[in-house]
Design a protein around this motif. Structure first.
Motif, short mmCIF file in Angstrom:
data_model
loop_
_atom_site.label_atom_id
_atom_site.label_comp_id
_atom_site.label_asym_id
_atom_site.label_seq_id
_atom_site.Cartn_x
_atom_site.Cartn_y
_atom_site.Cartn_z
N PHE A 207 0.72 -1.15 0.00
CA PHE A 207 0.10 -0.14 0.07
C PHE A 207 0.97 1.27 0.03
N THR A 208 0.76 1.95 -0.95
CA THR A 208 1.71 3.19 -1.20
C THR A 208 0.64 4.64 -1.77
N ASP A 209 1.34 5.68 -1.19
CA ASP A 209 0.74 6.99 -2.01
C ASP A 209 1.63 7.33 -2.94
N TRP A 210 2.74 6.74 -3.14
CA TRP A 210 3.64 7.04 -4.29
C TRP A 210 4.65 8.23 -3.74
N THR A 211 4.51 8.88 -2.56
CA THR A 211 5.33 9.88 -2.34
C THR A 211 6.31 9.38 -1.30
N ALA A 295 6.95 -5.56 -14.09
CA ALA A 295 6.63 -4.92 -12.72
C ALA A 295 7.27 -3.82 -12.38
N VAL A 296 8.78 -3.82 -12.39
CA VAL A 296 9.40 -2.90 -11.64
C VAL A 296 9.54 -1.56 -12.54
N ALA A 297 9.43 -1.70 -13.78
CA ALA A 297 9.55 -0.57 -14.63
C ALA A 297 8.04 0.12 -14.76
N ALA A 298 6.95 -0.70 -14.58
CA ALA A 298 5.95 -0.13 -14.31
C ALA A 298 5.73 0.63 -13.25
N LEU A 299 6.12 -0.09 -12.18
CA LEU A 299 6.15 0.96 -10.50
C LEU A 299 6.79 2.19 -10.84
N GLU A 300 8.03 2.21 -11.31
CA GLU A 300 9.00 3.33 -11.48
C GLU A 300 8.19 4.48 -12.40
N ALA A 301 7.59 3.94 -13.62
CA ALA A 301 6.96 4.76 -14.51
C ALA A 301 5.69 5.59 -13.70
N VAL A 302 4.89 4.87 -12.82
CA VAL A 302 3.88 5.37 -12.25
C VAL A 302 4.54 6.32 -10.86
N ARG A 303 5.29 5.83 -10.45
CA ARG A 303 5.90 6.88 -9.45
C ARG A 303 6.53 8.04 -10.12
N ALA A 304 6.80 8.22 -11.18
CA ALA A 304 7.42 9.55 -11.79
C ALA A 304 6.20 10.45 -12.06
N LEU A 305 5.09 9.97 -11.62
CA LEU A 305 3.97 10.81 -11.75
C LEU A 305 3.27 11.20 -10.49
N ALA A 306 4.08 10.80 -9.50
CA ALA A 306 3.32 10.88 -7.93
C ALA A 306 2.89 12.33 -7.62
N ASP A 307 3.69 13.54 -8.10
CA ASP A 307 3.12 14.58 -7.89
C ASP A 307 1.98 15.15 -8.63
N ARG A 308 1.37 14.27 -9.38
CA ARG A 308 -0.10 14.44 -10.09
C ARG A 308 -0.95 13.35 -9.70
N ILE A 309 -0.52 12.15 -9.01
CA ILE A 309 -1.35 11.44 -8.82
C ILE A 309 -1.90 11.54 -7.17
N ALA A 310 -0.91 12.06 -6.23
CA ALA A 310 -1.05 11.89 -4.73
C ALA A 310 -2.16 12.90 -4.40
N PRO A 311 -2.41 13.99 -5.10
CA PRO A 311 -3.48 15.00 -4.73
C PRO A 311 -4.89 14.45 -4.80
N LEU A 312 -4.99 13.27 -5.64
CA LEU A 312 -6.35 12.56 -5.85
C LEU A 312 -6.56 11.22 -5.17
N THR A 342 -7.29 3.73 -5.49
CA THR A 342 -8.44 4.14 -4.93
C THR A 342 -8.15 5.61 -4.65
N TRP A 343 -9.18 6.28 -5.42
CA TRP A 343 -9.22 7.67 -5.53
C TRP A 343 -10.40 8.47 -4.65
N LEU A 344 -9.96 9.66 -4.51
CA LEU A 344 -10.86 10.57 -3.86
C LEU A 344 -12.27 10.72 -4.70
N PRO A 345 -13.25 11.07 -4.32
CA PRO A 345 -14.34 11.19 -5.09
C PRO A 345 -14.48 12.39 -5.92
N ARG A 346 -13.48 12.67 -6.82
CA ARG A 346 -13.58 13.74 -7.65
C ARG A 346 -13.21 13.08 -9.16
N GLN A 347 -14.31 12.71 -9.44
CA GLN A 347 -14.36 11.93 -10.86
C GLN A 347 -13.92 12.86 -12.13
#
Length: 414
Positions: A207-211, A295-312, A342-347
């Motif tokens: 379980f992670t928030d990517w930050t 798997a590892v490459a995909a995790l790294e690719a999403v982690r690079a988007l942490a600043d856009r993902i984390a607020p939602l 699992t996102w915040l309800p900000r569709q």
């Protein structure tokens, strides 16, 4: 009455919803309907289970599960929930191979959408299906069994082949599971030792928030044998000092027992207890399944988007799923790693972000979970499923007039 899905983000449009009380009544309803879709426990986050014409729910048809010890199967009605099934199987000395994080979902709905639990050696829930009975467009019954020519295309079928009235599942002798939670797994350890981490128990969730530099929690579920022992030294983590909820700061009262205390499989494999509503509130969900090799490459690719993902984001869960041979299964053809959001309800904001996440995962042939939110723009799902055309042919053969088609199926499959 307005009917919404479990999360409240989708409102069903059907003009009428049928609740047949007998199989014969169900057959009559289907036979006289020009268009109809089966409605399960309403855990889809999109329009997969909807149609403006009519829906049919099997909640009034539920019958007691029937165990066949000789065949090592249990047969349930399509609307039976996994939590209800467990209450019959375990006292009789039986179990299923795995469960999803929620025990509240229906067997037929989970099977139709390739819903899964976690575990390097555990296939998704649909892989346990030994046979499925379907009401066809003319109201007739047909049963497809493992070994039949069309079986692999008839299990994960998105409701496009008929209404699943009964499902036979493989069972095995009951077993106990112990659940441990470890906190603050360094990302460096996770990326360097992912296979060892996910292989350290029968079911593992990250379980992670990517930050930050750590993954917040690792949930490990282990079948209890004489050799079982709790892990205290685990890749730089710390054992949780008490029960945890996947979301920080949330009371874990609705979570299954942790701290390495053994208990029945159905009280440990899900994250949440059957007798509690599991949701933290309104939420949205997306999930993408990538081949294990990426798997590892995909995790790294999403982690690079942490600043856009984390607020939602509320939380992301990373799980592993063994491959299967079911045509439209998200794990068809090989082992997968699931990245679940699992996102915040900000569709509107979430839907605006999904194309960016999908573009980052596109090089890894990520398959979206059928029942969760994914971008509709320029989807090319056919190239991700080798048996795609076979499924389209099967649907045309079994439902030539499109009684079970809807906007979702037309848009993404047919």
């Amino acid at each position: 009455m307005t009917l919404t899905n479990w999360a409240g983000n989708y409102t069903y449009r059907a003009a009428e919803i049928h609740h047949p009380r007998t199989l014969e009544e169900l057959q009559e309803v289907v036979a006289r309907s020009p268009r109809i879709r089966a409605l399960g426990t309403r855990h889809c986050f999109n329009d997969l289970a909807d149609d403006p014409a009519a829906l049919v729910a099997l909640d009034a048809l539920e019958a007691a599960p029937q165990i066949d010890e000789a065949a090592r199967t249990v047969t349930v009605t399509g609307g039976t929930r996994y939590g209800t099934l467990a209450q019959v199987l375990h006292p009789a000395g039986w179990a299923v191979h795995n469960l999803a994080s929620l025990p509240h979902i229906s067997v037929a709905g989970a099977v139709a959408t390739a819903t899964h639990g976690s575990g390097d050696a555990s296939k998704n829930l649909a892989a346990a299906v030994a046979a499925v009975e379907l009401v066809g467009p003319d109201g007739s019954l047909r049963t497809v069994r493992r070994g039949d020519a069309d079986f692999a295309g008839s299990v994960v079928a998105l409701g496009a082949l008929g209404v699943a009235t009964r499902v036979a599942l493989d069972i095995e002798p009951t077993y106990d599971v112990a659940q441990e939670v470890h906190v603050d797994l360094p990302w460096s350890e996770a990326l360097a030792h992912l296979d060892e981490i996910t292989g350290s128990a029968d079911s593992v969730s990250l379980f992670t928030d990517w930050t930050g530099e750590t993954i917040q929690q690792v949930w490990r579920k282990t079948r209890v044998t004489d050799a079982y022992a709790m892990r205290t030294d685990f890749f730089g983590t710390t054992p949780a000092d008490g029960p945890r909820h996947p979301l920080p700061g949330i009371d874990p009262v609705n979570c299954t027992a942790q701290l390495g205390v053994p208990g029945p499989w159905h009280d440990r494999l899900p994250h949440f207890r059957m007798d509690f509503t599991p949701s933290n509130g309104d939420e949205l969900q997306s999930e993408y399944l990538v081949p294990r090799v990426h798997a590892v490459a995909a995790l790294e690719a999403v982690r690079a988007l942490a600043d856009r993902i984390a607020p939602l984001l509320q939380v992301t869960e990373v799980r592993t799923i063994a491959g299967d041979d079911l045509w439209l299964s998200t794990a068809s053809g090989g082992d997968r790693v699931g990245l679940h959001f699992t996102w915040l309800p900000r569709q509107p904001e979430v839907e605006a972000l999904l194309p960016t996440i999908e573009a980052a995962l596109a090089p890894f042939d990520a398959r979206p979970h059928w029942g969760k939110l994914f971008a509709d723009v320029d989807r090319d799902l056919a190239r991700l499923y080798p048996r795609w055309d076979d499924f389209r042919s099967l649907a045309a053969r079994t439902d030539p007039d499109g009684v079970f088609r809807n906007a979702f199926v037309d848009r993404h499959v047919l």
